[in-house]
Design an enzyme around this catalytic site. Structure first.
Site, PDB file in Angstrom:
ATOM      1  N   ASP A   1       0.851  -1.188   0.000  1.00  0.00           N
ATOM      2  CA  ASP A   1       0.000   0.000   0.000  1.00  0.00           C
ATOM      3  C   ASP A   1       0.890   1.242   0.000  1.00  0.00           C
ATOM      4  O   ASP A   1       2.030   1.204   0.460  1.00  0.00           O
ATOM      5  CB  ASP A   1      -0.968   0.005   1.187  1.00  0.00           C
ATOM      6  CG  ASP A   1      -0.338  -0.523   2.474  1.00  0.00           C
ATOM      7  OD1 ASP A   1       0.901  -0.616   2.547  1.00  0.00           O
ATOM      8  OD2 ASP A   1      -1.087  -0.861   3.409  1.00  0.00           O
TER       9      ASP A   1
ATOM     10  N   GLU B   1      -5.796   3.196   3.836  1.00  0.00           N
ATOM     11  CA  GLU B   1      -6.352   3.827   5.037  1.00  0.00           C
ATOM     12  C   GLU B   1      -7.813   4.222   4.843  1.00  0.00           C
ATOM     13  O   GLU B   1      -8.512   4.517   5.801  1.00  0.00           O
ATOM     14  CB  GLU B   1      -5.525   5.065   5.404  1.00  0.00           C
ATOM     15  CG  GLU B   1      -4.080   4.774   5.769  1.00  0.00           C
ATOM     16  CD  GLU B   1      -3.926   4.038   7.080  1.00  0.00           C
ATOM     17  OE1 GLU B   1      -4.931   3.865   7.798  1.00  0.00           O
ATOM     18  OE2 GLU B   1      -2.799   3.617   7.385  1.00  0.00           O
TER      19      GLU B   1
END
Length: 377
Positions: A68, A128
């Site tokens: 990520d 997130e």
């Protein structure tokens, strides 16, 4: 492995300077694309700010590795010489390290002849929020490249530097958010008989939640209901009209999540009748639970002695890697960063989170071993 240390350090520190939140990682994307192209790859963009590279092997069956790339809206409080240049934003969750590791792994792959299995490297935006993994899965990328298994890891300051940890089965929880309002009737605190105080039903509601886990779920099924924020009132002698509260639910199965939501709504209806109030509630089921594939875990155990490995335990954290695991078998790891001598002890999402880049070489080594494992996909 040491020949990658200089590169992986540069990747991490460069990325740390340009933190960007989900689906706004344009500078991050440009940096990743440029470095992959320097290595000789032809990378593709995906989901606005994501990047992927496909490397054909002798077999069309594919192993995928994911990092990520997004940051958090946190003002950095570190004094290193590569602090964030984007005011109000910071890589406080180690995603700069994840992306740097995958870049270094890509560079390592350029030193190999054609591999047995095909390889897919995914640089994913918005972990997130709102969950970039879900959007990448919806593109059909995994099916297009015949991905049979997928791997990822997360830096973790609760573990000592260099420690690798994972476990089979449930590892991270499913996360659900809830927003609730209790609407009563306000008035003067000296004349409560003329009001309908929302505070009393609020306390009864929170108290009733505690029986859901202890008396409605199996004692072998873990779960958490936490109210972390509540707002109500203006001054000490006025009973407010309403009270708002917000919280999170964490479980390790969709069934338990659905049942907890059902019971919370039933409790709300009962409180409404008992106290003559109105309760508005909204539930948002976010990421599924991370359920590590037992076969992949057992294959990892065959070479786990190459690492400082400890058996993990289930955590009530959440990660959108779970969306990939709904599509194909996957295995998620934690990589420890805690180094008390260097004061690398701050938790994730802290304004002072930091780590020593050399620990990222353990991530590259982990990906190397997972790629080398000769298993039938």
């Amino acid at each position: 492995m040491n020949f990658l240390l200089k590169d992986i350090t540069k990747y991490r520190q460069d990325l740390h300077k340009i933190p960007e939140v989900g689906f706004k990682e344009f500078k991050t994307q440009k940096y990743i694309l440029e470095n992959l192209e320097k290595m000789g790859y032809s990378p593709f963009t995906i989901c606005e700010t994501g990047v992927y590279v496909y490397i054909p092997g002798n077999k069309s069956e594919c192993k995928a590795f994911r990092a990520d790339i997004d940051a958090l809206p946190i003002e950095e409080n570190n004094s290193c010489d590569f602090v964030s240049t984007h005011k109000g934003f910071m890589h406080a969750c180690g995603h700069d390290g994840h992306a740097a590791t995958l870049l270094a792994f890509a560079k390592y792959l350029t030193t190999l002849d054609k591999t047995e299995y095909s390889i897919l490297l995914i640089f994913q935006p918005a972990e997130e929020g709102p969950g970039g993994a879900k959007f990448i899965c919806e593109t059909g990328l995994l099916e297009k490249y015949k991905v049979k298994e997928i791997y990822s890891f997360h830096l973790f300051p609760d573990l000592k530097e260099g420690v690798i940890s994972t476990k089979p089965g449930p590892f991270f929880a499913q996360a659900t958010e809830f927003d609730c309002s209790i609407i009563g009737k306000g008035g003067h605190g000296g004349m409560p008989q003329k009001t309908n105080d929302p505070l009393i039903p609020f306390t009864k509601t929170i108290d009733s939640y505690q029986s859901i886990i202890s008396r409605n779920l199996s004692p072998f099924n873990a779960g958490v209901i936490t109210v972390g924020k509540f707002l109500g009132g203006t001054v000490r002698n006025i009973i407010p009209n309403s009270l708002d509260f917000y919280g999170t639910i964490r479980t390790y199965s969709q069934e338990d999540t659905e049942y907890i939501i059902k019971r919370m709504k039933e409790i709300h209806r009962g409180i409404e009748i008992s106290f003559n109030v109105k309760i508005n509630d909204e539930f948002r089921v976010l990421y599924p639970p991370i359920i590590n594939d037992e076969n992949l875990y057992n294959k990892f155990l065959k070479f786990s002695n190459n690492f400082n490995f400890i058996q993990g335990e289930a955590l009530a954290l959440a990660e959108d890697f779970a969306f990939y695991q709904e599509k194909v078998p996957g295995l998620f790891f934690l990589l420890g960063t805690r180094n008390e001598d260097k004061n690398f002890i701050s938790p994730l999402h802290s304004s002072s989170f930091n780590f020593d880049e050399k620990v990222l070489l353990e991530g590259v080594k982990l990906f190397m071993k997972l790629l080398e494992e000769k298993n039938e996909l």
